[in-house]
Design an enzyme around this catalytic site. Structure first.
Site, PDB file in Angstrom:
ATOM      1  N   ARG A  54       3.437  -7.383  16.275  1.00  0.00           N
ATOM      2  CA  ARG A  54       3.674  -8.545  17.235  1.00  0.00           C
ATOM      3  C   ARG A  54       3.082  -7.909  18.418  1.00  0.00           C
ATOM      4  O   ARG A  54       2.635  -8.782  19.311  1.00  0.00           O
ATOM      5  CB  ARG A  54       5.205  -8.841  17.351  1.00  0.00           C
ATOM      6  CG  ARG A  54       5.574  -9.828  16.422  1.00  0.00           C
ATOM      7  CD  ARG A  54       6.945 -10.548  16.688  1.00  0.00           C
ATOM      8  NE  ARG A  54       7.813  -9.403  16.672  1.00  0.00           N
ATOM      9  CZ  ARG A  54       9.075  -9.520  16.847  1.00  0.00           C
ATOM     10  NH1 ARG A  54       9.958 -10.453  17.084  1.00  0.00           N
ATOM     11  NH2 ARG A  54      10.013  -8.376  16.766  1.00  0.00           N
ATOM     12  N   GLY A  90      17.833   4.158   1.543  1.00  0.00           N
ATOM     13  CA  GLY A  90      16.661   5.069   2.168  1.00  0.00           C
ATOM     14  C   GLY A  90      15.823   5.728   1.118  1.00  0.00           C
ATOM     15  O   GLY A  90      15.554   5.176   0.020  1.00  0.00           O
ATOM     16  N   GLY A  94      16.805   5.825   8.293  1.00  0.00           N
ATOM     17  CA  GLY A  94      15.917   6.589   9.041  1.00  0.00           C
ATOM     18  C   GLY A  94      14.594   6.542   8.734  1.00  0.00           C
ATOM     19  O   GLY A  94      14.189   6.152   7.688  1.00  0.00           O
ATOM     20  N   ILE A 136      17.095   7.908  -1.064  1.00  0.00           N
ATOM     21  CA  ILE A 136      17.748   8.157  -2.714  1.00  0.00           C
ATOM     22  C   ILE A 136      17.095   7.406  -3.711  1.00  0.00           C
ATOM     23  O   ILE A 136      17.306   6.137  -3.576  1.00  0.00           O
ATOM     24  CB  ILE A 136      19.160   7.845  -2.250  1.00  0.00           C
ATOM     25  CG1 ILE A 136      20.122   8.622  -1.170  1.00  0.00           C
ATOM     26  CG2 ILE A 136      19.915   8.548  -3.600  1.00  0.00           C
ATOM     27  CD1 ILE A 136      21.316   8.145  -0.864  1.00  0.00           C
ATOM     28  N   VAL A 143       9.827   2.953  10.701  1.00  0.00           N
ATOM     29  CA  VAL A 143       9.390   3.123   9.518  1.00  0.00           C
ATOM     30  C   VAL A 143       7.925   3.204   9.019  1.00  0.00           C
ATOM     31  O   VAL A 143       7.193   3.730   8.690  1.00  0.00           O
ATOM     32  CB  VAL A 143      10.099   2.153   8.225  1.00  0.00           C
ATOM     33  CG1 VAL A 143       9.510   2.504   6.864  1.00  0.00           C
ATOM     34  CG2 VAL A 143      11.635   2.427   8.422  1.00  0.00           C
ATOM     35  N   GLU A 146      12.322   0.155  -3.467  1.00  0.00           N
ATOM     36  CA  GLU A 146      13.290   1.275  -3.578  1.00  0.00           C
ATOM     37  C   GLU A 146      13.837   1.515  -2.317  1.00  0.00           C
ATOM     38  O   GLU A 146      14.913   1.878  -2.217  1.00  0.00           O
ATOM     39  CB  GLU A 146      12.501   2.731  -3.955  1.00  0.00           C
ATOM     40  CG  GLU A 146      13.357   3.847  -4.146  1.00  0.00           C
ATOM     41  CD  GLU A 146      14.369   3.680  -5.288  1.00  0.00           C
ATOM     42  OE1 GLU A 146      15.405   3.435  -5.027  1.00  0.00           O
ATOM     43  OE2 GLU A 146      13.864   4.008  -6.346  1.00  0.00           O
ATOM     44  N   LYS A 185      22.724  -4.840   0.042  1.00  0.00           N
ATOM     45  CA  LYS A 185      22.345  -3.724  -1.188  1.00  0.00           C
ATOM     46  C   LYS A 185      23.363  -3.800  -2.352  1.00  0.00           C
ATOM     47  O   LYS A 185      22.694  -3.886  -3.291  1.00  0.00           O
ATOM     48  CB  LYS A 185      22.666  -2.602  -0.357  1.00  0.00           C
ATOM     49  CG  LYS A 185      21.784  -2.057   0.707  1.00  0.00           C
ATOM     50  CD  LYS A 185      22.260  -0.985   1.827  1.00  0.00           C
ATOM     51  CE  LYS A 185      21.235  -0.625   2.933  1.00  0.00           C
ATOM     52  NZ  LYS A 185      21.731   0.070   3.758  1.00  0.00           N
ATOM     53  N   CYS A 221       5.017  -2.247  12.420  1.00  0.00           N
ATOM     54  CA  CYS A 221       4.810  -0.746  12.607  1.00  0.00           C
ATOM     55  C   CYS A 221       5.847  -0.173  13.691  1.00  0.00           C
ATOM     56  O   CYS A 221       5.692   0.276  14.523  1.00  0.00           O
ATOM     57  CB  CYS A 221       3.351  -0.645  13.329  1.00  0.00           C
ATOM     58  SG  CYS A 221       2.652   1.195  13.067  1.00  0.00           S
ATOM     59  N   GLY A 222       7.048  -0.500  13.220  1.00  0.00           N
ATOM     60  CA  GLY A 222       8.172   0.281  13.990  1.00  0.00           C
ATOM     61  C   GLY A 222       8.519   1.538  13.506  1.00  0.00           C
ATOM     62  O   GLY A 222       7.304   2.273  13.293  1.00  0.00           O
TER      63      GLY A 222
END
Lengths: 429, 429
Positions: A47, A135, A305, A137, A16, A130, A206, A13-14
């Site tokens: 954590r 990100g 982001g 896209i 993103v 995805e 990637k 739960c950062g």
């Protein structure tokens, strides 16, 4: 519509994860309408449960991720922790307990995607990711599904925002690498330890994922030739400008001309200013896909982001939930071509080589002979002399990378060559 | 892998149909591997069976399309005939006989998509039509699936290659509209009767399809405000250049700021040269999608042509076949928001107005008063006088289109305004 909700567990739960939580809780009606059933956030593994997370229901937090994925009533697990372990074990455990998994984890997918896909199939669940590449896209779904009836020959793109930001700064301000890196760090585009980005590990992961999907084969990060951008100098950028080019950190996945193997690589390269990738600014990402029938397609957008990544995660979540409701699974791994990955030496490319040479007659002839001996054809030579020293800038025609690097090795042995100031590949033509 | 093939019927065998046939017959192994079962082309309905079609098996040709879709053993029908009837009846009949349908028919989808979707659901089959919008560019699947967890606020793009070719020629050569149209016709970019393209019908159909999917509501071509480009003059293009803009034929679908309705429109507009759509050349298409979490995404590629359109058809074919094998269906229509479509007057936009006025004191004050009376704020005014006549170029701030058009109507009544030379909207800022 079904009224019993689908249960979703969130691992991590950062930036993103918080955004995913926010959208799931605030857009629940829209998501329910699109899925055909409501969804319920059943637990969030973190954590540090005592950290303040605005908008995240504290009663859902747990430090026991393993217990969460083992509950047995979870329909979909969203994984936004990153890294290889303990995530791999958590995902596998989730599959074993009947949950589909949506992940943003490029490192894990690039290291062990085949194994994870096999496990998902074994347990009749989905594995979507995805968000792992570029990100928000849409890239993995278009490659896997929209182009499923076409033959992709090439994927070429900017898939790392940090390095694009650095190179864009160097190009627009004339700054050196470390100065541009400092600015990227100050603005939050680069992490405190920028190694994964600037050494190309992130882009290589990637590239491995994209090459595997594009060519229906298996490619891991170890198959990807990788060069970072730490040695790109302000002089290289200036040299690129003189050629009507700019320098970009590119991920390039290609089907070789004979069709019997593929290549995947990540390195800085010069591309002409007229190429659409040359105008990709700041931390944006853009990927070209060249397919036999479709022609050249480009996908462009924010490559990282919290919110953009969450958008990709949620698209996958909707798909995974819909499949759960329909008791089916989506298109999974397709690796039937079993095409091997050839080494970097087999890649056909062009070199831009800048040499420091003695300023005396015969040097150019000597240098040209070395190129000829390696069957490398020269496109242009630019010679600039001053005070007994001179620089020689050579741009080659297309040749095997092995021949080009052997040429450079031979050049280094010439008495008249004082040093090789820079070598950079030229792409995008 | 299943060995009994899935049976595919093809309706229409022109440019796209021939290319679809070629790929199905030459890439059968790849398609089988991706689907999980071989596919067999079971019949091709054409109007003129005796025409020579290279690579198309003559024994598959039939003139009886109805009998073909009624056979009962057809798994997927591919429709590349176009137009409303008899295609609508053929597609409905195919559904009734258990076949999924892949269509490239924008006109039909934009006229009667809701009804067709309902019929597909009724018979438990798929209706796919990626090829109906922007050729090979994956757009419908990304909007419907990749962005299923996001909220799309705007879709803005160039979705008609013919008009983009014409405007690009006018911009690069200074040619007038008819001269550029002649070149487009000569090169095969425009049809003998160019009405559907130049009057914006083609783009309006695509806008209706995109708006419906993007906003999860129902939009038909009748809801789309449409203006063609036949009245765009070389002077308009020159005027755009002076403003640092170019003229593009845009399709724009927007969620209104209050979120309670949407708008969809197609018209020529000035956009700044710095906007990525400004650099879309020749017959290419490009579409921007702005979503709340994802940010701004762009999709670019060839918007028409046999091979690109066939690529999109085949991607849908693979999906429809996979669903048939899994006895499921993919994501269908999502129209749950039931957002109404507001008329053009409710759109917020900017006008670029060029007036021929008398060259005497007080004219500007008179004109400015008219704008103020309609609550339209002026951004810039450029005045140019010669021999008692003058031209006045006004660019407004953002205002309701109804207020802007009322302003223009009032301006026409002023004695000092000899004529309104041109009106064009300014977008993309």
């Amino acid at each position: 519509m079904r009224t019993r909700p689908l249960k979703v567990a969130l691992l991590g739960c950062g930036v993103v994860g918080s955004e995913v939580t926010r959208i799931i809780t605030t857009q629940s009606d829209d998501l329910a309408a699109r899925i055909g059933a409501p969804i319920e956030l059943a637990g969030i593994a973190v954590r540090r449960p005592n950290r303040v997370r605005e908008g995240v229901p504290a009663e859902l937090l747990t430090t026991d991720a393993t217990a969460l994925v083992k509950r047995g009533d979870i329909d979909v697990v969203i994984e936004v922790i990153g890294g290889i372990e303990p995530v791999r074990t958590l995902i596998t455990t989730a599959f074993e307990h009947g949950a589909s998994v949506v992940s943003a984890n490029k490192a894990l997918l690039a290291a062990d995607g085949a194994n994870l896909h096999a496990k998902a199939v074994e347990h009749g669940v989905d594995l979507y990711y995805e968000a792992a590449v570029a990100g928000a896209i849409p890239l993995i779904r278009p490659l896997r599904e929209s182009l499923a009836g076409d033959k992709v020959n090439r994927v070429l793109g900017i898939v790392n925002g940090t390095t694009n930001f650095i190179l864009d700064k160097m190009d627009s301000t004339g700054a050196g690498y470390s100065e541009a890196l400092d600015e990227a760090t100050a603005l939050g585009y680069a992490e405190a330890d920028p190694t994964a980005d600037v050494e190309g590990f992130d882009a290589a992961a990637k590239a491995a994922i994209l090459a595997g999907i594009a060519f229906h084969t298996r490619v891991t990060i170890d198959d990807v030739h990788r060069e970072g951008l730490t040695e790109v100098t302000a002089a290289d950028i200036a040299s690129a400008k003189k050629m009507g080019c700019t320098v970009k950190m590119l991920a390039i996945c290609e089907r070789r001309p004979d069709g019997r193997s593929v290549t995947a690589r990540v390195h800085p390269a010069m591309i002409p200013l007229s190429h659409p990738l040359a105008s990709v600014r700041e931390a944006y990402n853009a990927v070209f896909v060249e397919a036999e029938a479709a022609g050249r397609l480009m996908f462009y957008g924010p490559g990282a982001g919290g919110a953009p990544t969450a958008s990709a995660v949620l698209g996958d979540l909707v798909a995974a939930c819909r499949n759960k409701l329909a008791a089916t699974t989506g298109a999974g791994e397709s690796a039937y071509t079993q095409l091997p990955v050839s080494p970097m030496g087999d890649v056909v490319t062009r070199y831009h080589i800048s040499l420091d040479v003695a300023d005396k007659p015969g040097v150019l002839a000597q240098v040209a002979t070395v190129f000829a001996e390696h069957d490398v054809s020269i496109d242009t030579v630019r010679q600039q002399g001053k005070d007994g020293e001179a620089s020689l800038v050579v741009v080659t025609h297309r040749a095997l990378d092995s021949a080009l690097s052997a040429t450079v090795a031979s050049l280094r042995t010439l008495d008249t060559v004082r040093g090789v100031a820079s070598i950079m590949r030229v792409e995008g033509e």
